[in-house]
Design a protein around this motif. Structure first.
Motif, mmCIF file in Angstrom:
data_model
loop_
_atom_site.group_PDB
_atom_site.id
_atom_site.type_symbol
_atom_site.label_atom_id
_atom_site.label_comp_id
_atom_site.label_asym_id
_atom_site.label_seq_id
_atom_site.Cartn_x
_atom_site.Cartn_y
_atom_site.Cartn_z
ATOM 1 N N GLU A 26 -15.208 27.364 43.071
ATOM 2 C CA GLU A 26 -16.632 27.518 43.397
ATOM 3 C C GLU A 26 -17.486 26.529 42.613
ATOM 4 N N TYR A 27 -17.128 26.303 41.349
ATOM 5 C CA TYR A 27 -17.870 25.317 40.562
ATOM 6 C C TYR A 27 -17.704 23.919 41.149
ATOM 7 N N LEU A 28 -16.472 23.553 41.488
ATOM 8 C CA LEU A 28 -16.225 22.219 42.043
ATOM 9 C C LEU A 28 -16.951 22.030 43.373
ATOM 10 N N LYS A 29 -17.017 23.087 44.181
ATOM 11 C CA LYS A 29 -17.761 23.000 45.443
ATOM 12 C C LYS A 29 -19.244 22.762 45.178
ATOM 13 N N SER A 30 -19.769 23.367 44.126
ATOM 14 C CA SER A 30 -21.206 23.260 43.849
ATOM 15 C C SER A 30 -21.619 21.865 43.398
ATOM 16 N N ILE A 31 -20.667 21.072 42.887
ATOM 17 C CA ILE A 31 -21.020 19.738 42.391
ATOM 18 C C ILE A 31 -20.573 18.632 43.339
ATOM 19 N N ALA A 32 -19.874 18.984 44.423
ATOM 20 C CA ALA A 32 -19.332 17.974 45.326
ATOM 21 C C ALA A 32 -20.423 17.085 45.895
#
Length: 348
Positions: A290-296
């Protein structure tokens, strides 16, 4: 309501008895109740004048009327199954996974020994994206057919566009108007295709009169070849610059997927006694994803501290130590045409 009632009483002359129990008092009390209800409804209506508060269907009507933007619909996952036996597969014949995810044949084909058949999920959305070797059953017997499997995962099943995504496209159209094939025009064109999650546009990336459009999918992962092909066909078929798509004549557009940058995570984790190691691992994977999706396509690095925060906030984790990202205790740089995706996670 009390304030409305007081205002009504103040408008009545002193020659009338306005004490409780008399006609004027009782009538105005009833009027105040009715007006209070209307006032509440008016507050609701006023709040809906702000696009931030709109959801389906008001949001869809609002953005379509003002900018002609329509919500992207859910898409059906597609793939190929390997069928064994001697018989005929008809269009619409069913195959399914042990968990009941069904696929239907999209073609009629005679099978002698083995043969490949194109299939599509019966229900739109990501539930149809199943791993390889999962389509193994036939809910309705097909004469002569003895076995079925999918050698490769099925893919390109995407959810209906979210309210936030639709609202974002509206803001792009309002705040950074797409016009005369500017950057925002290419951004808008790419995001008109269902399944596209985010876009970067690189003008003159391959020389004069060229544009490179880099996309990721709805899950904030590298886009599939078929999704890239759909966007390419929409903007500039064949990258020829002939004006057969949305791009103007002379502008050659090249659509590609971002490359995936695997983020391998190692840490020592102290877990709660209420959770198993597998449960904690799964929760950590979800939290980091979820964190990685938020910064993509938004940040150009993966934060070491934010990964640690994601681990610590995962259900079942009491503490952690020795965190490493790709073998180092530091932030990781993400290239301009890369997207960070979760790789291996070790929580020894």
């Amino acid at each position: 309501m009390d304030e409305i009632f007081k205002q009504l009483l103040a408008e009545i002359g002193e020659q009338y008895d306005k004490t409780e129990g008399y006609l004027v008092y009782d009538l105005l009390k009833s009027v105040a109740l009715a007006l209070n209800t209307k006032a509440g409804r008016l507050d609701e209506i006023e709040s809906l004048l702000d696009v931030e508060n709109m959801t389906y269907p008001l949001l869809d009507i609002f953005v379509k009327q003002r900018k002609g933007i329509e919500r992207n619909l859910a898409t059906y996952s597609k793939g190929t199954v390997l069928v064994t036996g001697n018989g005929t597969i008809n269009t619409g014949d069913l195959f399914e996974t042990p968990s009941g995810v069904q696929f239907e044949s999209k073609e009629k084909k005679s099978i002698a020994g083995t043969g490949q058949v194109s299939v599509q999920a019966r229900i739109a959305g990501p539930t149809g994206n199943v791993p390889a070797q999962m389509i193994s059953q036939m809910p309705v017997t097909i004469p002569g057919i003895t076995a079925v499997t999918n050698p490769e995962p099925t893919k390109d099943g995407y959810e209906e566009e979210s309210n936030d995504s639709l609202r974002e496209r509206y803001y792009i159209a309002v705040r950074t108007p797409p016009t005369s094939a500017n950057i925002y025009h290419y951004l808008s064109w790419a995001k008109e295709i269902s399944g596209v999650g985010a876009v970067k546009v690189f003008p003159l990336e391959r020389g004069e009169n060229t544009v490179e459009v880099v996309i990721i999918d709805q899950e904030r992962k590298p886009a599939s070849g078929s999704l890239v092909a759909k966007v390419q066909e929409h903007i500039d078929p064949g990258s020829e610059g002939l004006g057969n798509g949305e791009a103007p004549i002379g502008a050659k557009c090249f659509v590609i997927s971002a490359s995936g940058l695997d983020i391998n995570v190692t840490a020592s984790v102290t877990r709660s006694s209420d959770y198993t190691d597998l449960e904690v691992l799964a929760n950590i994977q979800i939290s980091i994803t979820e964190y990685l999706k938020s910064i993509a396509f938004t940040f150009d690095y993966v934060s070491y501290a934010r990964i640690g925060e994601a681990i610590l906030n995962s259900p079942g984790v009491e503490d952690y130590s020795g965190l490493l990202l790709n073998g180092a205790a530091d932030n990781l740089i993400v290239g301009k045409k890369e997207v960070a995706v979760l790789g291996a996670v070790s929580i020894g």
